[in-house]
Design a protein around this motif. Structure first.
Motif, PDB file in Angstrom:
ATOM      1  N   HIS A 119      88.077  72.791 -38.093  1.00 22.31           N
ATOM      2  CA  HIS A 119      87.720  73.301 -39.416  1.00 22.31           C
ATOM      3  C   HIS A 119      86.689  74.419 -39.349  1.00 22.31           C
ATOM      4  CE1 HIS A 119      90.121  70.742 -42.014  1.00 22.31           C
ATOM      5  NE2 HIS A 119      89.871  69.727 -41.194  1.00 22.31           N
ATOM      6  N   THR A 120      86.556  75.048 -38.190  1.00 23.30           N
ATOM      7  CA  THR A 120      85.662  76.192 -38.038  1.00 23.30           C
ATOM      8  C   THR A 120      86.422  77.304 -37.331  1.00 23.30           C
ATOM      9  OG1 THR A 120      83.808  74.655 -37.784  1.00 23.30           O
ATOM     10  CG2 THR A 120      83.423  76.937 -37.138  1.00 23.30           C
ATOM     11  N   ALA A 121      86.452  78.479 -37.924  1.00 25.02           N
ATOM     12  CA  ALA A 121      87.109  79.623 -37.279  1.00 25.02           C
ATOM     13  C   ALA A 121      86.171  80.181 -36.216  1.00 25.02           C
ATOM     14  CB  ALA A 121      87.416  80.692 -38.323  1.00 25.02           C
ATOM     15  N   PRO A 122      86.723  80.857 -35.195  1.00 29.88           N
ATOM     16  CA  PRO A 122      85.836  81.468 -34.188  1.00 29.88           C
ATOM     17  C   PRO A 122      84.837  82.399 -34.877  1.00 29.88           C
ATOM     18  CG  PRO A 122      88.151  81.627 -33.531  1.00 29.88           C
ATOM     19  CD  PRO A 122      88.139  81.101 -34.934  1.00 29.88           C
ATOM     20  N   GLY A 123      83.567  82.129 -34.684  1.00 34.04           N
ATOM     21  CA  GLY A 123      82.527  82.957 -35.302  1.00 34.04           C
ATOM     22  C   GLY A 123      82.302  82.679 -36.771  1.00 34.04           C
ATOM     23  N   GLY A 124      83.037  81.714 -37.317  1.00 33.91           N
ATOM     24  CA  GLY A 124      82.938  81.443 -38.743  1.00 33.91           C
ATOM     25  C   GLY A 124      81.905  80.370 -39.047  1.00 33.91           C
ATOM     26  N   ALA A 125      81.683  80.164 -40.347  1.00 33.80           N
ATOM     27  CA  ALA A 125      80.730  79.133 -40.765  1.00 33.80           C
ATOM     28  C   ALA A 125      81.308  77.758 -40.434  1.00 33.80           C
ATOM     29  CB  ALA A 125      80.474  79.243 -42.259  1.00 33.80           C
ATOM     30  N   PRO A 126      80.455  76.834 -39.973  1.00 33.35           N
ATOM     31  CA  PRO A 126      80.945  75.499 -39.651  1.00 33.35           C
ATOM     32  C   PRO A 126      81.643  74.851 -40.847  1.00 33.35           C
ATOM     33  CG  PRO A 126      78.697  75.779 -38.881  1.00 33.35           C
ATOM     34  CD  PRO A 126      79.020  76.987 -39.695  1.00 33.35           C
ATOM     35  N   PHE A 127      82.764  74.255 -40.598  1.00 38.26           N
ATOM     36  CA  PHE A 127      83.554  73.487 -41.582  1.00 38.26           C
ATOM     37  C   PHE A 127      84.199  74.364 -42.657  1.00 38.26           C
ATOM     38  CE2 PHE A 127      80.261  70.593 -39.941  1.00 38.26           C
ATOM     39  CZ  PHE A 127      81.058  69.586 -39.414  1.00 38.26           C
ATOM     40  N   ALA A 128      84.075  75.687 -42.544  1.00 44.41           N
ATOM     41  CA  ALA A 128      84.651  76.554 -43.582  1.00 44.41           C
ATOM     42  C   ALA A 128      86.103  76.923 -43.288  1.00 44.41           C
ATOM     43  CB  ALA A 128      83.811  77.816 -43.749  1.00 44.41           C
ATOM     44  N   GLY A 129      86.690  76.328 -42.248  1.00 45.84           N
ATOM     45  CA  GLY A 129      88.128  76.475 -42.011  1.00 45.84           C
ATOM     46  C   GLY A 129      88.516  77.794 -41.375  1.00 45.84           C
ATOM     47  N   GLY A 130      89.829  78.004 -41.281  1.00 45.52           N
ATOM     48  CA  GLY A 130      90.353  79.286 -40.827  1.00 45.52           C
ATOM     49  C   GLY A 130      90.869  79.318 -39.406  1.00 45.52           C
ATOM     50  N   LEU A 131      90.668  78.246 -38.640  1.00 45.36           N
ATOM     51  CA  LEU A 131      91.169  78.279 -37.264  1.00 45.36           C
ATOM     52  C   LEU A 131      92.695  78.204 -37.269  1.00 45.36           C
ATOM     53  CD1 LEU A 131      90.168  77.967 -34.144  1.00 45.36           C
ATOM     54  CD2 LEU A 131      91.102  75.684 -34.412  1.00 45.36           C
ATOM     55  N   PRO A 132      93.348  79.181 -36.620  1.00 46.45           N
ATOM     56  CA  PRO A 132      94.815  79.105 -36.560  1.00 46.45           C
ATOM     57  C   PRO A 132      95.266  78.130 -35.476  1.00 46.45           C
ATOM     58  CG  PRO A 132      94.035  81.147 -35.555  1.00 46.45           C
ATOM     59  CD  PRO A 132      92.812  80.370 -35.970  1.00 46.45           C
ATOM     60  N   MET A 133      96.223  77.301 -35.804  1.00 52.33           N
ATOM     61  CA  MET A 133      96.806  76.396 -34.816  1.00 52.33           C
ATOM     62  C   MET A 133      98.278  76.707 -34.681  1.00 52.33           C
ATOM     63  SD  MET A 133      94.947  72.782 -35.527  1.00 52.33           S
ATOM     64  CE  MET A 133      94.604  73.192 -37.211  1.00 52.33           C
ATOM     65  N   GLN A 134      98.664  77.108 -33.464  1.00 51.54           N
ATOM     66  CA  GLN A 134     100.063  77.452 -33.243  1.00 51.54           C
ATOM     67  C   GLN A 134     100.854  76.155 -33.090  1.00 51.54           C
ATOM     68  OE1 GLN A 134     100.368  80.630 -33.442  1.00 51.54           O
ATOM     69  NE2 GLN A 134      98.249  81.228 -33.044  1.00 51.54           N
ATOM     70  N   SER A 135     102.025  76.136 -33.684  1.00 55.89           N
ATOM     71  CA  SER A 135     102.931  75.015 -33.447  1.00 55.89           C
ATOM     72  C   SER A 135     104.325  75.588 -33.312  1.00 55.89           C
ATOM     73  CB  SER A 135     102.882  74.022 -34.610  1.00 55.89           C
ATOM     74  OG  SER A 135     103.668  74.493 -35.678  1.00 55.89           O
ATOM     75  N   GLY A 136     105.234  74.757 -32.883  1.00 54.01           N
ATOM     76  CA  GLY A 136     106.615  75.219 -32.754  1.00 54.01           C
ATOM     77  C   GLY A 136     107.232  75.550 -34.104  1.00 54.01           C
TER      78      GLY A 136
END
Lengths: 428, 183
Positions: A67-84
Motif C-alpha cells: 500500500h505504498t508506492a516507491p517514494g510515495g507516502a506510507p499507506f497511500a497506495g499506488g504500487l503496481p502489481m503485475q499479474s497474468g
C-alpha cells in the motif's frame, strides 16, 4: 443423458457465474440501501494502546509493502502489481474521505480483510491477500483499523486497476471466492505448542507468507495442498519454506530468526521482495513472535539440518571447467576464491541457501541482474553486486551457475544455456 | 609451494602484453601494479564501490566500458583490449607525453581534484562518456543529467564532484558533434 466433461464444466461454471451475479447484485443493492457510497467521515476514537497494537499488527501483516508506492507516502497506495491478468494497483488506505478509507467503518474494514469486498460492495482482487487475512481475528482487524484511521490522510488517488476482459469484471471474483476462498489455511508443519499455534497465525494469516511462497493454479489461486512449497511469481522465486526444504538448505531456528530480525544470516541475506518484507515487517516483530514464526516453520520438533552432500569428485571436475574461470574472473574478487565473502559487506556463497535450491533461477537472476545495495537493520549493510548479463554469454552463465551449484550447493550441474536464455527473456 | 597459474595475453594501451603466467585468483589491479608496473590505476575500496581502479575495455563492436580492476580477475581480460590511465594522453615513440586528453586538461584547468586519488577513475569515466557521445550525441538540454549519470558511480572523498562534473560538461559543450540542438 450423460454430459461429457467439458459440457458438465460449462454448466458448473455457468451456475457459478449466475450465483455470483445474483449474489453481487443483491449485495450491491444492500450496500446502496445501506448508504455505502458517500456516507459520514468516520472518526475512530481508539485508545493509544489499541493504536500501538494496531501499528504492530499492521507491520506483522506487512500492509505498507504493497500500500505504498516507491517514494510515495506510507499507506497511500499506488504500487503496481503485475499479474497474468493485468496490472493491479494497491489502494490508498489512509483515512482520506474521498480517495482513502475515511468513510469506512471498522465493520467495512473487517469485511474487506475477511471477505474481499470493498465498502462500496465491489469485489477486491486477491492481489489483496484477503485469502490469507480471512482468518484474522476481529480484534486484530479492529486494532489495525484503529491504527490506519489515525494516520495522516493523504489525498493521493492512485492509478485505476485495469485488467483484461473478462478479468476486469470484478463480479467474477464472487465465483472465484466460492471456489477458492478457504477459512483456514493448512498447516505446513506439525506442532501443538502455543508458540506453534501463534506462529501458524503469524505465518498463514498476518504474514500472508503463502501469497508468495505457495504455488498458484491457473486461476491464480493458491494451491493449498502444496502450501509454502515455493513459487515464482516473477523472475525471482519465493523458495520452498516447508520444514524438510528448510533443513535441506541449512536453515536452523537461530538462522531463521536472524534472517527475519536482521535480514542477514549465515544462510542468506534477504534480497528481492523478501528484503522489503524484512525491512517493513519481520524486523519489527517481538522476539516471542519471531520464535513463534520459526517454531511454526520448522515444527515443534525441528528436523536435523541436512544440507545436500557435496560430491568431491564433481567438485574436482568443476574446478577445471569454464565455470570456475568465470568465477575467478568475475566473482572471486568479492566473494573470495573459497566463497567465504567479506563479513558485513559481501555475502558468503559457501553454506548459502541459494545455490542449494534445486531451482537455479534465483542464482541465475542474481548473476545476470546483480543485487542492489541493501541497508539492513542494526547498521548492517551489503554493498551492491553488479549484474553480469553483458559479460556472460548464456552458456558461460550456465557453466558458472553449475560451478556454484556443484561446488557450494551440492546440486546437480544441470543448468543449460536455454535456461539462462529463458530468464534473460523475462528481463524487466 | 607454488600457486597454480594460467597464461594471459592482453592488449594494454595498444601494446600486446604476455603471455604472462598469472596466479589463479589474481585481480587485474594487482597484475597492473605488481607485474606490469602500470601503477596509475588506484586501488581504493577493493570491493568495487569507489571506481578509482577502472580501466576501459574496448569491445570488438566499437563500444567501450569501464571495468573495475579490483574485483575483476586478470583472467577476464585474456585476449581483450584495454586502456589504462597511462594510455589516455598522447605520447611520442619514446613514451613522452605530447599532450593531455581534453578531459585531463579540463580537470587541470578547473582544479577539479584535490588529493587526486580518484582522478584516474574520473578520467576513464569521462573518456568513455565522450566517446559514446561522439557515436550517439545527446540533446544539449540533457548534458548535465548525462554527465551526472555517467560519473555517478565514482566516489571522491575530497567531494570535488562539482568541478569534475563542470569540467566534463564544458568539454562536451565545447566539442563539436557531442550534442544536438533538438531533443
Amino acid at each position: 443423458m450423460t454430459l461429457h466433461r467439458p459440457g458438465r464444466w460449462a454448466l458448473v461454471i455457468a451456475a457459478v457465474i449466475l450465483i455470483a451475479v445474483i449474489a453481487t447484485a443483491a449485495f450491491a443493492l444492500q450496500n446502496l440501501l445501506a448508504g455505502k457510497i458517500g456516507g459520514p467521515v468516520q472518526v475512530a476514537n481508539a485508545s493509544a494502546d489499541a493504536v500501538t497494537r494496531g501499528k504492530y499488527l499492521a507491520a506483522a501483516a506487512d500492509c505498507a509493502a504493497c500500500h505504498t508506492a516507491p517514494g510515495g507516502a506510507p499507506f497511500a497506495g499506488g504500487l503496481p502489481m503485475q499479474s497474468g491478468f493485468g496490472t493491479i494497483y494497491a489502494t490508498n488506505i489512509t483515512p482520506d474521505p474521498d480517495v482513502g478509507i475515511g468513510r469506512w467503518s471498522a465493520e467495512d474494514f473487517w469485511h474487506a480483510l475477511h471477505s474481499g469486498v470493498r465498502r462500496d460492495g465491489r469485489q477486491l482482487y486477491p492481489a489483496m491477500p484477503y485469502t490469507s487475512y480471512r482468518d484474522m481475528t476481529r480484534a486484530d482487524s479492529d486494532a489495525i483499523y484503529a491504527y490506519v484511521m489515525q494516520l495522516r490522510p493523504m489525498k493521493v488517488a492512485g492509478p485505476k486497476t485495469e485488467l483484461r476482459f473478462p478479468f476486469n469484471l470484478r463480479l467474477g471474483m464472487v465465483g472465484w471466492n466460492l471456489l477458492f476462498l478457504s477459512d483456514k489455511l493448512p498447516a505446513v508443519s506439525t506442532g501443538r505448542s502455543p508458540a506453534w499455534q501463534r506462529g501458524r497465525y503469524l505465518v498463514n494469516v498476518l504474514g500472508h507468507c503463502g501469497e508468495c511462497h505457495t504455488p498458484r493454479g491457473i486461476a491464480g489461486e493458491m494451491k493449498l495442498s502444496q502450501s509454502l512449497t515455493g513459487f515464482a511469481l516473477g523472475r525471482v522465486a519465493a523458495p520452498d519454506i516447508t520444514p524438510a526444504a528448510l533443513a535441506a538448505r541449512g536453515w536452523t531456528a537461530a538462522g531463521l530468526r536472524a534472517f527475519l530480525m536482521r535480514g542477514t544470516a549465515q544462510q542468506s541475506w534477504a534480497f528481492a521482495d523478501m528484503r522489503t518484507v524484512v525491512a517493513l515487517s519481520t524486523r519489527n516483530m517481538t522476539a516471542e513472535d519471531l520464535d513463534a514464526v520459526t517454531t511454526y516453520l520448522l515444527g515443534d520438533d525441528p528436523l536435523p539440518v541436512r544440507p545436500p552432500a557435496i560430491d568431491p569428485a564433481q567438485v574436482r571436475a568443476a574446478a577445471t571447467g569454464a565455470g570456475r574461470l568465470s568465477y575467478v574472473a568475475l566473482c572471486a574478487g568479492c566473494h573470495g576464491l573459497d566463497g567465504n565473502g567479506v563479513p558485513n559487506t559481501v555475502v558468503a556463497i559457501r553454506n548459502n541457501s541459494t545455490p542449494r535450491l534445486a531451482d537455479p533461477r534465483n542464482l541465475i537472476v542474481a548473476m545476470l541482474d546483480g543485487v542492489g545495495r541493501n541497508n539492513f537493520p542494526h547498521s548492517e549493510s551489503m554493498e551492491a553486486m553488479p549484474g553480469f548479463s553483458d559479460k556472460l554469454s548464456d552458456s558461460e552463465a550456465a557453466e558458472l551457475a553449475n560451478y556454484l551449484r556443484v561446488t557450494f550447493g551440492g546440486q546437480k550441474g544441470d543448468v543449460t544455456a536455454a535456461d539462462v536464455r529463458a530468464l534473460r527473456a523475462l528481463s524487466p | 609451494m607454488s600457486l597454480p597459474t594460467r597464461p594471459l595475453t592482453v592488449t594494454i594501451d595498444g601494446r600486446q602484453r604476455g603471455p604472462i603466467d598469472v596466479p589463479d585468483g589474481l585481480m587485474m589491479i594487482d597484475l597492473l601494479h605488481e607485474i606490469l608496473d602500470l601503477t596509475g590505476s588506484r586501488l581504493g575500496c577493493g570491493i568495487g564501490i569507489c571506481h578509482a581502479c577502472v580501466v576501459i575495455w574496448d569491445r570488438d563492436d566499437g563500444t567501450s566500458e569501464e571495468v573495475r580492476t579490483c574485483i575483476t580477475g586478470a583472467g577476464f581480460f585474456d585476449g581483450k583490449r584495454i586502456r589504462t590511465i597511462e594510455g589516455i594522453a598522447r605520447h611520442n615513440d619514446k613514451g613522452e607525453i605530447l599532450s593531455l586528453s581534453p578531459v585531463q586538461q579540463a580537470f587541470l584547468d578547473q582544479f577539479s581534484f584535490q588529493c587526486g586519488y580518484c582522478t584516474p577513475g574520473f578520467v576513464m569515466a569521462a573518456t568513455v562518456l565522450i566517446e559514446r557521445l561522439a557515436r550517439t550525441p545527446v540533446p544539449r538540454g540533457q548534458v548535465e543529467a548525462t554527465v551526472a549519470a555517467a560519473l555517478e558511480a565514482h566516489i571522491c572523498r575530497c567531494t570535488g564532484y562539482v568541478r569534475y562534473y563542470q569540467a566534463v560538461r564544458d568539454v562536451i559543450l565545447a566539442t563539436p558533434g557531442l550534442t544536438r540542438d533538438v531533443g
